[in-house]
Design a protein around this motif. Structure first.
Motif, PDB file in Angstrom:
ATOM      1  N   UNK A 168      53.565  92.429 117.098  1.00  0.00           N
ATOM      2  CA  UNK A 168      53.587  92.861 115.497  1.00  0.00           C
ATOM      3  C   UNK A 168      52.874  92.028 114.516  1.00  0.00           C
ATOM      4  N   UNK A 169      53.068  90.762 114.354  1.00  0.00           N
ATOM      5  CA  UNK A 169      52.455  89.709 113.474  1.00  0.00           C
ATOM      6  C   UNK A 169      50.985  89.607 113.724  1.00  0.00           C
ATOM      7  N   UNK A 170      50.457  89.579 114.845  1.00  0.00           N
ATOM      8  CA  UNK A 170      49.007  89.662 115.242  1.00  0.00           C
ATOM      9  C   UNK A 170      48.258  90.869 114.763  1.00  0.00           C
ATOM     10  N   UNK A 171      48.919  91.866 114.693  1.00  0.00           N
ATOM     11  CA  UNK A 171      48.599  93.321 114.352  1.00  0.00           C
ATOM     12  C   UNK A 171      48.336  93.216 112.951  1.00  0.00           C
ATOM     13  N   UNK A 172      49.183  92.694 112.330  1.00  0.00           N
ATOM     14  CA  UNK A 172      48.981  92.531 110.852  1.00  0.00           C
ATOM     15  C   UNK A 172      47.779  91.715 110.367  1.00  0.00           C
ATOM     16  N   UNK A 173      47.731  90.737 111.385  1.00  0.00           N
ATOM     17  CA  UNK A 173      46.609  89.628 110.834  1.00  0.00           C
ATOM     18  C   UNK A 173      45.383  90.337 111.518  1.00  0.00           C
ATOM     19  N   UNK A 174      45.266  90.839 112.532  1.00  0.00           N
ATOM     20  CA  UNK A 174      43.955  91.565 112.810  1.00  0.00           C
ATOM     21  C   UNK A 174      43.688  92.542 111.931  1.00  0.00           C
ATOM     22  N   UNK A 175      44.445  93.503 111.321  1.00  0.00           N
ATOM     23  CA  UNK A 175      44.054  94.464 110.409  1.00  0.00           C
ATOM     24  C   UNK A 175      43.646  93.914 109.147  1.00  0.00           C
ATOM     25  N   UNK A 176      44.120  92.605 108.771  1.00  0.00           N
ATOM     26  CA  UNK A 176      43.593  91.865 107.496  1.00  0.00           C
ATOM     27  C   UNK A 176      42.263  91.520 107.625  1.00  0.00           C
ATOM     28  N   UNK A 177      42.200  90.901 108.999  1.00  0.00           N
ATOM     29  CA  UNK A 177      40.708  90.517 109.322  1.00  0.00           C
ATOM     30  C   UNK A 177      39.805  91.300 109.307  1.00  0.00           C
ATOM     31  N   UNK A 178      39.922  92.411 109.837  1.00  0.00           N
ATOM     32  CA  UNK A 178      39.137  93.663 110.076  1.00  0.00           C
ATOM     33  C   UNK A 178      38.718  94.130 108.771  1.00  0.00           C
ATOM     34  N   UNK A 179      39.646  94.164 107.850  1.00  0.00           N
ATOM     35  CA  UNK A 179      39.371  94.509 106.306  1.00  0.00           C
ATOM     36  C   UNK A 179      38.417  93.439 105.493  1.00  0.00           C
ATOM     37  N   UNK A 180      38.730  92.250 105.975  1.00  0.00           N
ATOM     38  CA  UNK A 180      38.105  91.147 105.201  1.00  0.00           C
ATOM     39  C   UNK A 180      36.442  91.192 105.788  1.00  0.00           C
ATOM     40  N   UNK A 181      36.469  91.286 107.216  1.00  0.00           N
ATOM     41  CA  UNK A 181      35.149  91.452 107.955  1.00  0.00           C
ATOM     42  C   UNK A 181      34.274  92.465 107.304  1.00  0.00           C
ATOM     43  N   UNK A 182      34.945  93.685 106.958  1.00  0.00           N
ATOM     44  CA  UNK A 182      34.152  94.736 106.285  1.00  0.00           C
ATOM     45  C   UNK A 182      33.846  94.600 104.820  1.00  0.00           C
ATOM     46  N   UNK A 183      34.519  94.045 104.137  1.00  0.00           N
ATOM     47  CA  UNK A 183      34.687  93.943 102.772  1.00  0.00           C
ATOM     48  C   UNK A 183      33.374  92.809 102.456  1.00  0.00           C
TER      49      UNK A 183
END
Length: 263
Positions: free
Chosen positions: A81-96
């Motif tokens: 759960x915590x890592x999924x939140x982290x990876x989702x934010x990281x994915x958005x940051x990598x795209x942004x």
């Protein structure tokens, strides 16, 4: 035991293959997070144990972390759960910030990240179970134990009949499902074929288990073949993580490759 290089190259190789075959639906973000969890994921427990070794007061905590996190199923259950939140934010940051192209113009969501995390954990232990402890790991020993006998294992007539019937049903069922002029789509036929394989595999495992564990005295299920261990191991640690990777794919093709063949 396989090291970081083996885990990373195996997972990235699988990811790149899926990226090519899926025309970008399994994109670079999928590859990155799948490979990261196949490489480092469950080894976070080993890393915590290593850190704890520098302080005697933290040694027991590090050992506990190793026992809990370095596990194919505890790792996603405890840290998913915590890592999924982290990876989702990281994915958005990598795209942004334009660092990594997702091939679909959208970042991964939390569910996709959790699925990739689980797939990476299973792929990590696919290599660990096969190649650690000089081939004497608990899992590998169990796989071999389902087919090894102290004396030469006889091939019993009932085993020949049961296995022959199951394999014949598998081939005949597959041919029947995919017969010419069925009028059904290839997707529907592939789903039906998969259900057939799972059904026959379940019956096959029940037969093997009944002969090895439920029969008194036990007898070889299929001579000296370790089919029960092999089928269960490959299902959990090879086919399941790849199915999870497919499940995590985006719904639409990448627009630049939608009109191209995968090869």
């Amino acid at each position: 035991m396989p090291g970081p290089g083996a885990h990373t190259m195996y997972a990235l190789g699988v990811g790149v293959g899926l990226m090519r075959l899926s025309r970008g639906r399994f994109g670079p973000h999928h590859c990155l997070f799948y490979a990261a969890n196949a490489f480092l994921g469950p080894d976070l427990g080993s890393f915590a144990e290593w850190l704890g070794s520098f302080a005697s007061s933290s040694a027991s905590l590090g050992s506990l972390s190793m026992d809990l996190v370095h596990h194919p199923f505890y790792y996603p259950l405890l840290l998913g759960l915590p890592l999924s939140f982290f990876y989702a934010r990281l994915s958005a940051a990598l795209l942004r910030h334009g660092i990594l192209d997702p091939a679909s113009n959208v970042p991964l969501n939390k569910m996709q990240c959790f699925i990739l995390l689980s797939a990476g954990s299973l792929s990590h232990f696919f290599l660990d179970h096969l190649f650690e402890e000089n081939g004497h790991s608990t899992m590998y020993t169990w796989i071999l134990s389902t087919g090894w006998w102290k004396s030469r294992a006889p091939v019993n007539p009932d085993a020949v009949i049961v296995v022959g019937v199951l394999c014949t049903c598998l081939f005949a069922g597959f041919v029947y499902i995919n017969r010419l002029k069925t009028g059904e789509s290839i997707i529907k036929r592939s789903d039906q074929s998969l259900r057939l394989i799972l059904f026959i595999a379940a019956l096959y495992c029940i037969w093997c288990a009944s002969q090895i564990y439920w029969r008194n005295p036990p007898q070889p299920a299929i001579g000296e073949e370790a089919d029960l261990g092999v089928v269960i191991f490959m299902s959990l640690y090879f086919f399941l993580p790849h199915c999870l990777c497919l499940l995590s794919m985006n719904q639409r093709d990448h627009p630049e490759t939608a009109d191209q063949l995968p090869f």
